[in-house]
Motif scaffolding. Structure first.
Motif, PDB file in Angstrom:
ATOM      1  N   UNK A 164       6.243   8.087  -1.603  1.00 33.29           N
ATOM      2  CA  UNK A 164       6.936   6.955  -0.974  1.00 33.29           C
ATOM      3  C   UNK A 164       6.063   5.697  -0.992  1.00 33.29           C
ATOM      4  N   UNK A 165       4.817   5.839  -0.554  1.00 31.28           N
ATOM      5  CA  UNK A 165       3.974   4.654  -0.363  1.00 31.28           C
ATOM      6  C   UNK A 165       3.559   4.001  -1.674  1.00 31.28           C
ATOM      7  N   UNK A 166       3.372   4.796  -2.740  1.00 33.05           N
ATOM      8  CA  UNK A 166       2.973   4.199  -4.017  1.00 33.05           C
ATOM      9  C   UNK A 166       4.075   3.311  -4.605  1.00 33.05           C
ATOM     10  N   UNK A 167       5.289   3.426  -4.082  1.00 34.01           N
ATOM     11  CA  UNK A 167       6.381   2.581  -4.576  1.00 34.01           C
ATOM     12  C   UNK A 167       6.447   1.234  -3.852  1.00 34.01           C
ATOM     13  N   UNK A 168       5.646   1.091  -2.804  1.00 37.47           N
ATOM     14  CA  UNK A 168       5.697  -0.145  -2.023  1.00 37.47           C
ATOM     15  C   UNK A 168       4.629  -1.116  -2.505  1.00 37.47           C
ATOM     16  N   UNK A 169       5.062  -2.233  -3.023  1.00 38.70           N
ATOM     17  CA  UNK A 169       4.122  -3.251  -3.463  1.00 38.70           C
ATOM     18  C   UNK A 169       3.317  -3.755  -2.271  1.00 38.70           C
ATOM     19  N   UNK A 170       2.013  -3.835  -2.442  1.00 40.50           N
ATOM     20  CA  UNK A 170       1.160  -4.334  -1.384  1.00 40.50           C
ATOM     21  C   UNK A 170       0.430  -3.251  -0.614  1.00 40.50           C
ATOM     22  N   UNK A 171       0.910  -1.997  -0.679  1.00 43.88           N
ATOM     23  CA  UNK A 171       0.214  -0.898   0.000  1.00 43.88           C
ATOM     24  C   UNK A 171      -0.951  -0.461  -0.880  1.00 43.88           C
ATOM     25  N   UNK A 172      -2.161  -0.546  -0.343  1.00 45.33           N
ATOM     26  CA  UNK A 172      -3.356  -0.248  -1.134  1.00 45.33           C
ATOM     27  C   UNK A 172      -3.869   1.171  -0.876  1.00 45.33           C
ATOM     28  N   UNK A 173      -4.106   1.514   0.380  1.00 45.59           N
ATOM     29  CA  UNK A 173      -4.637   2.838   0.717  1.00 45.59           C
ATOM     30  C   UNK A 173      -3.972   3.304   1.995  1.00 45.59           C
TER      31      UNK A 173
END
Length: 420
Positions: A347-356
């Motif tokens: 889920x999180x890898x699809x959100x632009x801007x989420x780094x870690x």
């Protein structure tokens, strides 16, 4: 050895493959059972000779705890001490580290198994491969390095370097293959100092291992975009060997293939403990077939997978849909929903801007509660929480973390913090 063609045993029919496995298994049992204190105690003083692979299920499984205790007591290995020429140990991410030495014969078996990953990655003699790992007792670096050298590939060690130094070494050597963890592939790409620096490098293929990300579509796409390169997954473990390779050449979405000519894979249903059906979530149990000095027979890896058995195609080894879905000790049940770190990553890898990011599990009353700490350049925890609600079917508390504050590592990323 030319890697221009696929290993011939990829296309073996299931009956022929099982016959090969049975022959290797009986030879392994005959050698190691009388010589290994662990397996002599588990299987008796005389090695069993199996008439068919179905009889393997009658033998007891081997747990990580058993292996740790046997290794500490000097009861695991099956060769005299002077025969061991390699020393490695497990990372200790999931318990106490286990020392796993190898004889020269066993190391040659590692090279044979690695041939499958290099063939799947289309790594050829004359290529230049950068290995972005440290020089510690982690076996993945050393086995990959030697396999590359044996295959006529220039192996470029990147231990003891900063990310900036590694990027500079890639530039100066014009390396076209990169070996690292999925997390570090993204971290290294973001260390270039300017947007698109990694994508403008000479890297054409990124081989990743150590984390589930190599078979997660969102993570693969992010790595591929960052480097403008193909991404190939690989799976292995110090105590087991290099057991799997990515099948992106034939499958969409990609998964992992177990190297069944060198390993016997069994799949036990998470729900019932019985042999799992195709498409069912299962515990992965492995037996290595060529590592006589440090054998594992019916070893409970702790990996959770979803198997299917292709009947045709360029590779007929068992396929793990989505790779390693998670680990049994990382699965968290929150309000009746099974949650894996890999599910959150997808889920999180699809959100632009989420780094870690990382998960935190806490006990509140009688219930387990899950929260997620994220580094988000947009500073918007509500959009992250909504994405997780839609993707997981679960409301999760999202907390912002300052950029660069969450741990980065070139080894396996540990993204689950259990505070129960």
């Amino acid at each position: 050895m030319s890697l221009g063609t696929d290993p011939p045993d990829w296309t073996l029919q299931r009956d022929a493959l099982r016959a090969l496995q049975l022959e290797k298994l009986n030879a392994l049992l005959a050698e190691v059972v009388p010589a290994s204190g662990l397996y002599r105690q588990k299987l008796g003083p005389r090695a069993p000779r199996l008439a068919g692979l179905d009889e393997l299920a009658r033998l007891p499984t081997t747990s990580k705890e058993e292996l740790v205790a046997a290794a500490a007591a000097g009861a695991w290995l099956s060769r005299p001490p002077h025969r061991y020429v390699r020393f490695h140990q497990t990372s200790g991410t999931h318990g106490a580290p286990v020392a796993a030495p190898d004889t020269a014969d066993d190391w040659r078996w590692w090279m044979t198994a690695w041939r499958h990953t290099l063939a799947a990655a289309r790594v050829e003699p004359g290529d230049r491969a950068m290995l972005a790992f440290s020089f510690g007792p982690f076996v993945g670096f050393w086995s990959a390095f030697d396999a590359l050298v044996d295959s006529g590939v220039q192996a470029i060690p990147g231990g003891g370097m900063s990310s900036a130094e590694r990027l500079d070494l890639i530039r100066r050597t014009r390396a076209n293959v990169l070996f690292c963890t999925p997390s570090y592939a993204l971290h290294l790409a973001s260390s270039g100092g300017q947007a698109g620096a990694a994508a403008e490098s000479t890297i054409q293929t990124v081989v990743v291992a150590g984390e589930p990300g190599g078979s997660l579509r969102a993570t693969r796409e992010r790595i591929a975009a960052a480097w403008d390169a193909r991404v190939v997954d690989h799976a292995g473990a110090t105590e087991v060997g290099p057991w799997g390779f990515g099948d992106d050449l034939w499958s969409d979405p990609p998964g992992l293939r177990v190297i069944e000519s060198e390993f016997i894979a069994e799949f036990l249903s998470v729900e019932t403990g019985a042999p799992a059906a195709a498409g069912e979530l299962a515990r992965l149990v492995l037996t290595n077939l060529g590592r006589c000095g440090a054998p594992v027979i019916r070893y409970e890896t702790g990996d959770l997978v979803v198997p299917e058995w292709p009947a045709d195609g360029p590779c007929r080894f068992v396929r793990l849909v989505g790779g390693v879905v998670g680990r049994s000790d990382d699965m968290v049940v929150v309000r009746g929903v099974n949650v894996f770190p890999s599910s959150v990553e997808e889920v999180l890898r699809r959100l632009e801007g989420v780094e870690e990011w990382r998960l935190v599990v806490e006990r509140r009353g009688e219930m387990d509660e899950l929260s997620v700490e994220v580094e988000d350049r947009r500073g918007d925890p509500r959009r992250v929480a909504e994405a997780l609600r839609v993707g997981l079917g679960l409301r999760v508390d999202v907390r912002l973390a300052p950029s660069g504050s969450l741990p980065r590592t070139e080894h396996k990323a540990r993204r689950l913090v259990d505070r129960r």
